[in-house]
Motif scaffolding. Structure first.
Motif, short mmCIF file in Angstrom:
data_model
loop_
_atom_site.label_atom_id
_atom_site.label_comp_id
_atom_site.label_asym_id
_atom_site.label_seq_id
_atom_site.Cartn_x
_atom_site.Cartn_y
_atom_site.Cartn_z
N GLY A 143 0.81 -1.21 0.00
CA GLY A 143 0.00 0.00 0.00
C GLY A 143 0.84 1.25 0.00
O GLY A 143 1.98 1.29 -0.49
N ASP A 144 0.32 2.31 0.58
CA ASP A 144 0.91 3.63 0.45
C ASP A 144 2.33 3.72 1.00
O ASP A 144 3.16 4.48 0.47
CB ASP A 144 0.02 4.66 1.16
CG ASP A 144 0.26 6.08 0.69
OD1 ASP A 144 0.36 6.28 -0.54
OD2 ASP A 144 0.38 6.98 1.53
N ALA A 145 2.66 2.95 2.03
CA ALA A 145 4.00 3.02 2.62
C ALA A 145 5.07 2.40 1.75
O ALA A 145 6.26 2.52 2.03
CB ALA A 145 4.01 2.35 4.00
N SER A 146 4.67 1.73 0.68
CA SER A 146 5.65 1.08 -0.20
C SER A 146 5.64 1.63 -1.62
O SER A 146 6.32 1.10 -2.50
CB SER A 146 5.39 -0.44 -0.25
OG SER A 146 4.12 -0.71 -0.82
N MET A 147 4.89 2.71 -1.86
CA MET A 147 4.75 3.19 -3.24
C MET A 147 6.05 3.73 -3.82
O MET A 147 6.35 3.53 -4.99
CB MET A 147 3.65 4.24 -3.32
CG MET A 147 2.25 3.70 -3.01
SD MET A 147 1.88 2.11 -3.82
CE MET A 147 1.93 2.60 -5.54
N GLU A 148 6.87 4.42 -3.01
CA GLU A 148 8.15 4.91 -3.53
C GLU A 148 9.06 3.75 -3.92
O GLU A 148 9.79 3.83 -4.91
CB GLU A 148 8.83 5.80 -2.48
CG GLU A 148 8.41 7.28 -2.52
CD GLU A 148 7.02 7.51 -1.95
OE1 GLU A 148 6.55 8.65 -1.97
OE2 GLU A 148 6.39 6.56 -1.47
N LEU A 149 9.00 2.68 -3.13
CA LEU A 149 9.80 1.49 -3.46
C LEU A 149 9.29 0.85 -4.74
O LEU A 149 10.06 0.35 -5.56
CB LEU A 149 9.74 0.48 -2.31
CG LEU A 149 10.31 0.95 -0.97
CD1 LEU A 149 10.01 -0.06 0.12
CD2 LEU A 149 11.82 1.18 -1.10
N THR A 150 7.97 0.85 -4.92
CA THR A 150 7.38 0.31 -6.15
C THR A 150 7.82 1.13 -7.35
O THR A 150 8.17 0.58 -8.40
CB THR A 150 5.84 0.32 -6.04
OG1 THR A 150 5.45 -0.50 -4.93
CG2 THR A 150 5.20 -0.22 -7.30
#
Length: 410
Positions: A143-150
């Motif tokens: 979700g939102d806490a991993s979007m930069e990593l995505t």
């Protein structure tokens, strides 16, 4: 003395190391290594750090199958969610043991004095003072806490354009209420949209789900506490909040976690918020660790997801496939996990009987699980409603709450 992320991660990783080999990911016959997320809940007290619950897992139930679950199949067994469910199982077992012992406290729980209890804050048990709860996750919560990593993992990190709002859901997405304030996006789709509620990610060809991302569920616990609906009938939520969330440094984007979890991000309207019943907005801090889980997604160049999930507490463990005990058919009541809704309901009812709490017992002696959630949990529902209104776009993963408590062991 200030604690570090390594202090917390080490306790969970050592606990995982002690598990039987059959409950861990494997190296397949073709030489490819499996990976799985790991999460754990750690208590910090006078005896140092103790792991009270740990879990692995990375899947959830398709929305079309939710009505079939009937309280015996888990809807969501991502490691973070399964660890929290396991923690609730541990707490209810502690309540049961404490009530039977006729003592006023155990290592982690205590009996609340009569003068502490009010009409809205009625629970007979509470976490002992001085205990802090921490959580470790081997991967950034989906979700939102991993979007930069995505974004960073894409060959082309240019954000995709959002489609018109009326077309934001794919044709395979379940129908959602027309009143929904905004569509629930695919777990990793349209990563230019940040700060929003997301569904669990899945392969494009997988049946869609309405289970919310682990980021969104963890954000919610900052107000509802770590307690489930059933546990919150018996245990005060006052200090059962995550104090620290620990992520590997490779999985921690400061920008993402600030936006997703902190009062300076999307949850800003909740700053200082308190509700009746002992609930309050308690944002956790986020620390990093340099320790890496041996079965993380980064453990090898070529890895594949593991199909098994595991749940552990000091009182027992089990292995799951498809939200059901390994070796049992999905939706078979004999495959009911000890952390499924029906078995947790039965345990909570037994605690209410042993602890002589007639008001709670009446709430639990109802025909359907949906009736339990509509009983005396008004304050908790208010908390959830207020947080969901702040987050926006939270479509309930409804259906399948018409089951009873019968047919399962405690």
């Amino acid at each position: 003395m200030e604690i570090s992320g390594d202090d917390i991660a080490d306790v969970v990783l050592k606990q995982f190391d002690s598990w039987e080999k059959k409950r861990k990911p494997i190296i397949r016959t073709n030489g490819v290594r499996e990976w799985v997320p790991l999460s754990g809940i750690v208590a910090e007290g006078t005896n140092g750090f103790t792991c009270l619950a740990a879990a692995t897992g990375m899947k959830c139930l398709p929305q079309k199958s939710v009505p079939q679950a009937q309280g015996v199949v888990l809807h969501d067994w991502h490691a973070e969610v399964l660890a929290i469910r396991s923690f609730n199982r541990f707490l209810l077992e502690e309540c049961h043991s404490l009530a039977l012992s006729k003592k006023i406290s155990s290592e982690y729980l205590r009996i609340r004095d009569e003068h502490e209890r009010t009409e809205s804050h009625f629970q007979p048990f509470a976490l002992k003072e001085g205990i802090k709860l921490h959580m470790y996750c081997s991967e950034a919560p989906c979700g939102d806490a991993s979007m930069e990593l995505t974004m960073a993992s894409q060959d082309d990190a240019t954000p995709w354009s959002l489609p018109p709002s009326t077309d934001a859901l794919s044709p395979s997405t379940p129908q959602v209420p027309a009143s929904a304030p905004e569509p629930v996006l695919h777990g990793r789709s349209y990563f230019s949209a940040l700060g929003i509620v997301r569904r669990k990610p899945s392969r494009p060809d997988a049946p869609p789900t309405l289970s919310k991302s682990c980021t969104d569920k963890l954000a919610l616990t900052q107000s509802t506490s770590l307690l489930s609906s059933l546990s919150s009938l018996l245990i005060s939520p006052t200090n059962i909040y995550i104090h620290t969330l620990v992520l590997p440094s490779s999985q921690l984007s400061s920008t993402a976690v600030t936006r997703a979890f902190s009062p300076s991000g999307r949850l800003a309207p909740l700053l200082g918020k308190q509700w009746a019943g002992g609930y309050a907005f308690n944002p956790f801090r986020v620390l990093s660790t340099e320790m890496e889980f041996p079965f993380s997604r980064r453990s090898a160049a070529d890895v594949v997801p593991s199909s098994i999930a595991s749940s552990w507490t000091p009182n027992g463990s089990e292995t799951l496939i498809g939200g059901t005990l390994q070796g049992r058919k999905q939706f078979d009541v004999r495959g009911a996990s000890r952390v499924c809704k029906r078995r947790m309901w039965k345990l909570a009812l037994e605690v209410a009987v042993v602890a002589c709490v007639p008001a709670v017992e009446r709430c639990l002696r109802v025909e359907k699980y949906g009736d339990v959630k509509e009983s005396v949990l008004l304050d908790r529902r208010t908390v959830k409603g207020d947080v969901r209104a702040v987050l926006g776009g939270w479509v309930r993963n409804g259906g399948g709450e018409g089951f009873g408590v019968e047919g399962v062991e405690v």
